[in-house]
Design a protein around this motif. Structure first.
Motif, PDB file in Angstrom:
ATOM      1  N   SER A  90     -23.515  29.013  57.285  1.00 46.52           N
ATOM      2  CA  SER A  90     -23.974  28.688  55.927  1.00 46.52           C
ATOM      3  C   SER A  90     -24.556  29.928  55.246  1.00 46.52           C
ATOM      4  N   ASN A  91     -25.098  30.849  56.036  1.00 43.27           N
ATOM      5  CA  ASN A  91     -25.674  32.066  55.462  1.00 43.27           C
ATOM      6  C   ASN A  91     -24.589  32.973  54.883  1.00 43.27           C
ATOM      7  N   VAL A  92     -23.493  33.150  55.637  1.00 43.91           N
ATOM      8  CA  VAL A  92     -22.377  33.958  55.134  1.00 43.91           C
ATOM      9  C   VAL A  92     -21.801  33.318  53.879  1.00 43.91           C
ATOM     10  N   THR A  93     -21.604  32.016  53.915  1.00 42.94           N
ATOM     11  CA  THR A  93     -21.069  31.297  52.752  1.00 42.94           C
ATOM     12  C   THR A  93     -21.970  31.490  51.536  1.00 42.94           C
ATOM     13  N   LYS A  94     -23.262  31.362  51.729  1.00 43.79           N
ATOM     14  CA  LYS A  94     -24.222  31.504  50.636  1.00 43.79           C
ATOM     15  C   LYS A  94     -24.160  32.899  50.027  1.00 43.79           C
ATOM     16  N   ILE A  95     -24.078  33.917  50.873  1.00 43.79           N
ATOM     17  CA  ILE A  95     -24.028  35.296  50.387  1.00 43.79           C
ATOM     18  C   ILE A  95     -22.753  35.549  49.592  1.00 43.79           C
ATOM     19  N   LEU A  96     -21.613  35.158  50.152  1.00 38.94           N
ATOM     20  CA  LEU A  96     -20.339  35.420  49.480  1.00 38.94           C
ATOM     21  C   LEU A  96     -20.213  34.632  48.179  1.00 38.94           C
ATOM     22  N   GLN A  97     -20.698  33.389  48.177  1.00 40.03           N
ATOM     23  CA  GLN A  97     -20.623  32.587  46.949  1.00 40.03           C
ATOM     24  C   GLN A  97     -21.473  33.172  45.824  1.00 40.03           C
ATOM     25  N   LYS A  98     -22.483  33.907  46.180  1.00 41.10           N
ATOM     26  CA  LYS A  98     -23.325  34.545  45.170  1.00 41.10           C
ATOM     27  C   LYS A  98     -22.531  35.572  44.365  1.00 41.10           C
ATOM     28  N   TYR A  99     -21.520  36.168  45.005  1.00 43.33           N
ATOM     29  CA  TYR A  99     -20.817  37.282  44.378  1.00 43.33           C
ATOM     30  C   TYR A  99     -19.411  36.956  43.868  1.00 43.33           C
ATOM     31  N   ILE A 100     -18.749  35.940  44.422  1.00 38.39           N
ATOM     32  CA  ILE A 100     -17.341  35.741  44.062  1.00 38.39           C
ATOM     33  C   ILE A 100     -17.140  35.378  42.593  1.00 38.39           C
ATOM     34  N   LYS A 101     -18.192  34.919  41.942  1.00 37.86           N
ATOM     35  CA  LYS A 101     -18.057  34.575  40.518  1.00 37.86           C
ATOM     36  C   LYS A 101     -17.726  35.788  39.658  1.00 37.86           C
ATOM     37  N   TYR A 102     -17.982  36.988  40.179  1.00 35.90           N
ATOM     38  CA  TYR A 102     -17.719  38.208  39.418  1.00 35.90           C
ATOM     39  C   TYR A 102     -16.293  38.716  39.603  1.00 35.90           C
ATOM     40  N   PHE A 103     -15.556  38.128  40.526  1.00 33.16           N
ATOM     41  CA  PHE A 103     -14.248  38.664  40.876  1.00 33.16           C
ATOM     42  C   PHE A 103     -13.119  37.975  40.117  1.00 33.16           C
ATOM     43  N   ASP A 104     -12.135  38.790  39.746  1.00 36.73           N
ATOM     44  CA  ASP A 104     -10.949  38.270  39.060  1.00 36.73           C
ATOM     45  C   ASP A 104      -9.953  37.687  40.059  1.00 36.73           C
ATOM     46  N   TYR A 105      -9.933  38.261  41.257  1.00 37.27           N
ATOM     47  CA  TYR A 105      -9.021  37.801  42.298  1.00 37.27           C
ATOM     48  C   TYR A 105      -9.770  37.732  43.627  1.00 37.27           C
ATOM     49  N   VAL A 106      -9.488  36.685  44.393  1.00 36.61           N
ATOM     50  CA  VAL A 106     -10.048  36.533  45.739  1.00 36.61           C
ATOM     51  C   VAL A 106      -8.885  36.290  46.693  1.00 36.61           C
ATOM     52  N   ILE A 107      -8.830  37.057  47.777  1.00 38.40           N
ATOM     53  CA  ILE A 107      -7.710  36.982  48.713  1.00 38.40           C
ATOM     54  C   ILE A 107      -8.222  36.563  50.086  1.00 38.40           C
ATOM     55  N   GLY A 108      -7.622  35.507  50.666  1.00 41.33           N
ATOM     56  CA  GLY A 108      -8.095  35.081  51.971  1.00 41.33           C
ATOM     57  C   GLY A 108      -7.144  34.158  52.707  1.00 41.33           C
ATOM     58  N   THR A 109      -7.309  34.116  54.019  1.00 43.25           N
ATOM     59  CA  THR A 109      -6.567  33.204  54.887  1.00 43.25           C
ATOM     60  C   THR A 109      -7.249  31.830  54.864  1.00 43.25           C
ATOM     61  N   ASN A 110      -6.735  30.882  55.643  1.00 39.83           N
ATOM     62  CA  ASN A 110      -7.382  29.569  55.750  1.00 39.83           C
ATOM     63  C   ASN A 110      -8.844  29.716  56.164  1.00 39.83           C
ATOM     64  N   ASP A 111      -9.084  30.487  57.236  1.00 47.06           N
ATOM     65  CA  ASP A 111     -10.451  30.673  57.726  1.00 47.06           C
ATOM     66  C   ASP A 111     -11.340  31.318  56.668  1.00 47.06           C
ATOM     67  N   GLU A 112     -10.786  32.280  55.955  1.00 47.76           N
ATOM     68  CA  GLU A 112     -11.570  32.993  54.941  1.00 47.76           C
ATOM     69  C   GLU A 112     -11.830  32.119  53.716  1.00 47.76           C
ATOM     70  N   ILE A 113     -10.872  31.288  53.371  1.00 50.04           N
ATOM     71  CA  ILE A 113     -11.087  30.319  52.292  1.00 50.04           C
ATOM     72  C   ILE A 113     -12.209  29.360  52.685  1.00 50.04           C
ATOM     73  N   ASN A 114     -12.213  28.945  53.946  1.00 53.33           N
ATOM     74  CA  ASN A 114     -13.233  27.989  54.399  1.00 53.33           C
ATOM     75  C   ASN A 114     -14.627  28.608  54.457  1.00 53.33           C
ATOM     76  N   ILE A 115     -14.736  29.857  54.849  1.00 49.20           N
ATOM     77  CA  ILE A 115     -16.065  30.477  54.882  1.00 49.20           C
ATOM     78  C   ILE A 115     -16.571  30.686  53.459  1.00 49.20           C
TER      79      ILE A 115
END
Length: 276
Positions: free
Chosen positions: A221-246
């Protein structure tokens, strides 16, 4: 004189299509060559065992390569003719010099690849044990690239960039998050597109040991919280199933994607499906 009308029509049609695709291809390659991309994140020396089908302790010899998601992306883009700048840190050691020289050989701009006098260049030892099983020990958590500091970033050297790709692992430590924040703010002010390559490696977040580097997903949940704080600034996000889930914080890809789109709204998610 006999003329096969169908053959003639097909030949003319193929010729038109060939000319059209050549024109489109030339246009795309011209656009690519004029694009300037910055890659921010980790770099390590990948050390691959040469004896296929063996575990790491059973290896007799190894071959070395440039490693780390960001470094590999920089090399790949450069090979496609993209003007690429690599933004990271290596140790002031022979391994770091080797990686710097290899990037130069690949025509990657290394003006923003700094030397670290305190930390050594990271390593990743791997074996190709089975087609879908590549055991690895990642010795990068305390390496030079994870000692990246905001004073290492010269924003004046990034003004010509059109796209900046930031490695998700670069959000794993407080100091590297500050580096990312500085670059994100600069990109937003200068209309530079931002791309996140999630590159989730639990070992790099300190969730598991270095010898468990082949584990690609650990719920946090800590990794998810950190990444969600920043992804709103990105135009593109690239990830696998596992990376989408985190990123989404769910064990179900559909639910994770729903959450991600609630955050990034107008952004684009590139969902990597592997062989699918």
């Amino acid at each position: 004189i006999y003329i096969d009308i169908k053959w003639w029509i097909r030949s003319v049609f193929r010729s038109i299509l060939t000319l059209y695709y050549k024109k489109i291809t030339l246009s795309i390659m011209t656009a690519i060559s004029q694009c300037q991309v910055g890659c921010v994140g980790r770099i390590v020396l990948d050390i691959y065992g040469n004896q296929l089908g063996n575990q790491i302790p059973d290896m007799h010899s190894y071959t070395t390569y440039i490693g780390g998601s960001s470094a590999n992306i920089a090399v790949g883009l450069s090979r496609l003719g993209v003007k690429t700048t690599f933004i990271s840190k290596v140790g002031n050691d022979n391994v770091g010099n080797f990686l710097r020289n290899r990037l130069i050989q690949e025509k990657v701009n290394v003006s923003q690849l700094q030397n670290d006098s305190k930390k050594q260049t990271g390593l990743c030892i791997l074996s190709i044990y089975k087609p879908n099983d590549h055991p690895r020990d990642i010795f990068a958590q305390d390496s030079a690239s994870f000692n990246h500091q905001i004073i290492d970033i010269n924003l004046s050297k990034l003004k010509k960039l059109k796209i900046i790709i930031i490695n998700g692992s670069h959000f794993a430590k407080t100091n590297t998050r500050k580096v990312c924040e500085k670059i994100i703010n600069f990109a937003l002010k200068n209309n530079i597109k931002l791309v996140m390559d999630v590159d989730y490696r639990p070992a790099l977040w300190g969730l598991i040991s270095a010898s468990q580097g082949n584990t690609m997903y650990v719920k946090s949940s800590n990794v998810t919280k950190i990444l969600q704080k920043y992804i709103k600034y990105f135009d593109y996000v690239i990830g696998t199933n596992d990376e989408i889930n985190i990123l989404g914080g769910s064990e179900k890809v559909s639910m994770s994607l729903k959450k991600i789109f609630q955050i990034i709204k107008n952004g684009v998610v590139v969902h990597k499906l592997g062989k699918k």
